[in-house]
Write an enzyme that holds these catalytic residues in place. Structure first.
Site, PDB file in Angstrom:
ATOM      1  N   CYS A 341       0.794  -1.244   0.000  1.00  0.00           N
ATOM      2  CA  CYS A 341       0.000   0.000   0.000  1.00  0.00           C
ATOM      3  C   CYS A 341       0.823   1.290   0.000  1.00  0.00           C
ATOM      4  O   CYS A 341       0.557   2.173  -0.820  1.00  0.00           O
ATOM      5  CB  CYS A 341      -0.978   0.033   1.168  1.00  0.00           C
ATOM      6  N   ARG A 370       6.380 -11.249   5.483  1.00  0.00           N
ATOM      7  CA  ARG A 370       5.814 -11.095   6.815  1.00  0.00           C
ATOM      8  C   ARG A 370       6.405 -12.153   7.715  1.00  0.00           C
ATOM      9  O   ARG A 370       6.502 -13.314   7.336  1.00  0.00           O
ATOM     10  CB  ARG A 370       4.291 -11.230   6.782  1.00  0.00           C
ATOM     11  N   GLN A 388       0.752 -11.038  -3.220  1.00  0.00           N
ATOM     12  CA  GLN A 388      -0.637 -10.603  -3.230  1.00  0.00           C
ATOM     13  C   GLN A 388      -1.038 -10.153  -4.624  1.00  0.00           C
ATOM     14  O   GLN A 388      -0.251  -9.516  -5.310  1.00  0.00           O
ATOM     15  CB  GLN A 388      -0.816  -9.420  -2.282  1.00  0.00           C
ATOM     16  N   ASP A 390      -2.647  -7.610  -5.552  1.00  0.00           N
ATOM     17  CA  ASP A 390      -2.997  -6.467  -4.724  1.00  0.00           C
ATOM     18  C   ASP A 390      -3.423  -5.276  -5.577  1.00  0.00           C
ATOM     19  O   ASP A 390      -2.790  -4.980  -6.580  1.00  0.00           O
ATOM     20  CB  ASP A 390      -1.747  -6.078  -3.919  1.00  0.00           C
ATOM     21  N   HIS A 392      -5.014  -1.121  -5.157  1.00  0.00           N
ATOM     22  CA  HIS A 392      -5.486  -0.005  -4.351  1.00  0.00           C
ATOM     23  C   HIS A 392      -6.257   0.914  -5.272  1.00  0.00           C
ATOM     24  O   HIS A 392      -5.783   1.256  -6.352  1.00  0.00           O
ATOM     25  CB  HIS A 392      -4.316   0.701  -3.677  1.00  0.00           C
ATOM     26  N   LYS A 472     -14.424  -3.546   6.607  1.00  0.00           N
ATOM     27  CA  LYS A 472     -14.043  -4.426   5.496  1.00  0.00           C
ATOM     28  C   LYS A 472     -15.074  -5.496   5.230  1.00  0.00           C
ATOM     29  O   LYS A 472     -15.922  -5.791   6.071  1.00  0.00           O
ATOM     30  CB  LYS A 472     -12.701  -5.084   5.780  1.00  0.00           C
ATOM     31  N   HIS A 518      -8.397  -0.938  -0.268  1.00  0.00           N
ATOM     32  CA  HIS A 518      -7.416  -2.024  -0.432  1.00  0.00           C
ATOM     33  C   HIS A 518      -8.195  -3.253  -0.845  1.00  0.00           C
ATOM     34  O   HIS A 518      -9.259  -3.501  -0.299  1.00  0.00           O
ATOM     35  CB  HIS A 518      -6.744  -2.460   0.871  1.00  0.00           C
TER      36      HIS A 518
END
Ligand SMILES: [Zn+2]
Ligand SMILES: [Zn+2]
Length: 640
Positions: A341, A370, A388, A390, A392, A472, A518
């Site tokens: 992000c 992580r 991910q 991912d 945004h 979320k 996200h």
């Protein structure tokens, strides 16, 4: 008389002093048989509890989630009784109900260990206790009485002294359940009325567990078991476990030569082999193509960043434990990124943005790192290097609601393309501690709710379960054997746009704060790969199969024809291999089947003359299928 209110709002009159069991019996014989406990004004209690005037009462039945919990925990008591019968002097610690079952932690005299044979002996003793139909009798004691009652059980004493309410220890009283003059356990309850209500259980395994989960405290032995409301439910569960074992993605990953975890690299860091890499590429290619069609822009961001970036984003403040340790370089401190992000925000902020550019949808297959403790790593389902899918999305306040609705529709469409059809969602709302303005939270939460209503999928609301910075939606899918997996997440971030002072110039020429969404759809490529592998038990749909067709000549003089068949299939876009006739046909068929190749094509004398193939597919076998017919049939299956 006593009047109580039932869950449907109706009232019921019973003689004064009536219990939960009396209420169930007054409603019907079936309910009386299924009842295991009651809920009185929202609090669970034993069936034997006297109902207070004016209370709202719900009967808890054996097959419900709460009912199973009561059955399982009651069975855990029986386990502890059996163990203390067979090993006098054994100490017992805690024995909660867990998902699908229960456990109990023990310390045997002289540090002895349970063996697998012991499980059978214990189970046999448990069945005797069930046959004796011993009542579970609730007792209330003062703390002093409790301490003396459990004087030879140091773990219980620690629970009482620690005032662990979950285990029945209060400030001035402790509660316990007694089965006979020998066995009593500290407990909050409720329990079934007697052991005769139990019986559909099985002890599963023994594992080591530290007291209080603390490696500096004594190591105990944990016995796991499962318990259900009926023989059929127990058998169904055992069948599911067996099926899950067969589908274990770690096993399939090795059998199908897809990936492995080299110890030389380190835990939680897989390498994908050619076939696994190909499946992964197909997943990514499909995803990229769909994102491109849906108006996403592709970005790429690096794996490391300076500590200052994660200070601005707040990750170092609230996510530090999940991050890899830092590296020092040329006077600056760098971290592997735990999330993409902040970097996508920097792409947004690279120049001034106008409302005309919004919504801006930035997409990346971004690998993040992580730190997960080695004990929680679990094949591809929990790794340390996470790729991910991912994105945004930055948008104006007016765009938020339609954008979220489109987005959820997009997410479900992609999941369906991978053969996942059975969805449930969870909407997590504002927690007690939160950042940002309440009206922004309300707007974001309403927009998420609207997206769920538009999508028409079942969802539950988890009040107050959102992260402190974002409400979320979590999308869960059920796989082929009914297991629930969390996959996609859509979050509206009410913190980062502020922290990074993000802006756009509106139609009014004024500066405004964009909303930030996200969203990871697979969740992570690794985990989604593992879920698909288990869902399909390794037999990926044709479009995702590394090899879509194997051509097997019966004898070596059919090899030339086999090569021609393979060439035609390749022209049509199929991934094909030829298994030459230097090994027995039966052996080659088995090999291709074990590798889960969707189409095993056998060609012999007749095929050579007639231009046909023998088709051995997942649905059956056919002989003499004209090659052109097969190509027509495959055309729809080769691509998603
Ligand atoms: Zn209990
Ligand atoms: Zn993000």
């Amino acid at each position: 008389m006593t009047t109580v209110t039932l869950p449907d709002g109706s009232n019921r009159e019973l003689p004064a002093g009536s219990t939960g069991a009396d209420l169930a019996a007054s409603i019907g014989r079936g309910l009386a048989k299924a009842a295991v406990a009651v809920r009185i004004d929202g609090r669970e209690a034993d069936l034997g509890a006297v109902l207070p005037e004016g209370a709202t009462v719900e009967v808890i039945t054996a097959g419900s989630a709460e009912g199973r919990h009561v059955l399982r925990h009651s069975t855990a008591h029986v386990l502890a009784q059996a163990v203390t019968d067979l090993w006098p002097g054994a100490r017992f610690a805690i024995g909660p109900a867990i998902e699908d079952g229960f456990y109990y932690d023990f310390e045997l005299p002289g540090g002895a260990h349970f063996s697998d044979d012991d499980l059978e002996r214990i189970e046999a003793r448990m069945r005797e206790i069930v046959a004796e139909d011993q009542p579970f009798v609730r007792e209330e004691h003062t703390v002093e009485e409790g301490l003396s009652l459990f004087s030879d059980q140091p773990y219980k004493l620690e629970i009482i002294n620690g005032v662990d309410r979950g285990e029945g220890a209060g400030d001035s009283t402790v509660s316990a359940y007694r089965n006979n003059d020998r066995f009593v356990d500290l407990c909050r309850g409720p329990h079934v009325p007697s052991t005769g209500r139990l019986g559909h259980f099985k002890l599963m395994k023994v594992a080591a567990a530290y007291w209080r989960g603390d490696e500096h405290r004594p190591q105990l032995q944990r016995i796991y078991g499962t318990a259900w409301e009926s023989k059929a439910a127990l058998e169904e569960h055992l069948r599911r476990l067996e099926e899950a074992e067969k589908r274990d993605h770690r096993r399939l990953g090795a059998e199908l030569d897809l990936f492995h975890f080299p110890p030389e690299i380190g835990g939680g860091l897989p390498v994908f082999h050619p076939k696994g890499g190909l499946v992964r590429k197909l997943m990514e290619d499909y995803s990229k193509a769909e994102h491109e069609k849906a108006g996403y822009d592709f970005v790429w961001t690096p794996h490391l960043a300076k500590s200052t970036l994660f200070e601005t984003s707040g990750h170092l403040e609230w996510y530090r434990e999940g991050m890899y340790p830092p590296m020092e370089m040329e006077g600056a401190t760098y971290y592997p990124k735990p999330m993409n992000c902040p970097m996508h925000i920097l792409v947004y902020k690279s120049r001034q943005r106008s409302y005309r550019e919004l919504p801006l949808r930035l997409f990346e297959f971004g690998t993040v790192y992580r730190f997960e403790r080695s004990g929680v790593l679990n094949g591809l389902l929990r790794v340390r290097g996470i790729t991910q899918d991912d994105a945004h999305i930055f948008c104006t306040p007016e765009q938020l609601s339609p954008e979220l609705s489109d987005l959820l529709g997009f997410v479900l469409r992609i999941l369906r393309a991978f053969g996942l059809e059975d969805f449930e969602a969870e909407l997590s709302t504002r927690p007690d501690k939160f950042v940002g303005e309440i009206e922004d939270w309300d707007k974001a939460t309403d927009s998420l709710r609207q997206a769920l209503d538009t999508a028409g999928i079942a969802y539950a609301v988890a009040e107050g379960e959102g992260a402190f910075y974002a409400p979320k939606i979590d999308v869960h899918v059920r796989d082929a054997i009914g297991r629930r997996w969390q996959v996609s997440t859509l979050q509206v971030d009410l913190q980062e746009p502020q922290r990074f002072d993000m802006e756009f110039v509106g139609a009014d020429n004024g500066r405004h704060r964009p909303y930030m969404i996200h969203r990871a759809l697979f969740g992570s490529v690794e985990r989604f790969f593992g879920i698909l592998l288990e869902h399909y038990a390794g037999a990926f749909p044709t479009w995702l199969s590394p090899v879509q067709a194997s051509v097997l000549p019966v004898r070596s003089d059919h090899e030339e024809y086999a090569a021609r068949v393979a060439a035609r299939l390749r022209e049509a876009g199929a991934r094909v291999e030829v298994l030459a006739a230097d090994e027995q046909l039966g052996y080659r068929v088995r090999k291709a089947k074990q590798e889960k190749v969707p189409y095993v094509l056998v060609v012999g004398d007749q095929d050579l003359h007639a231009g046909t193939v023998g088709v051995n597919s997942r649905t059956g076998e056919e002989r003499g299928v004209p090659l052109e017919d097969l190509l027509g049939r495959l055309a729809a299956e080769l691509r998603p």
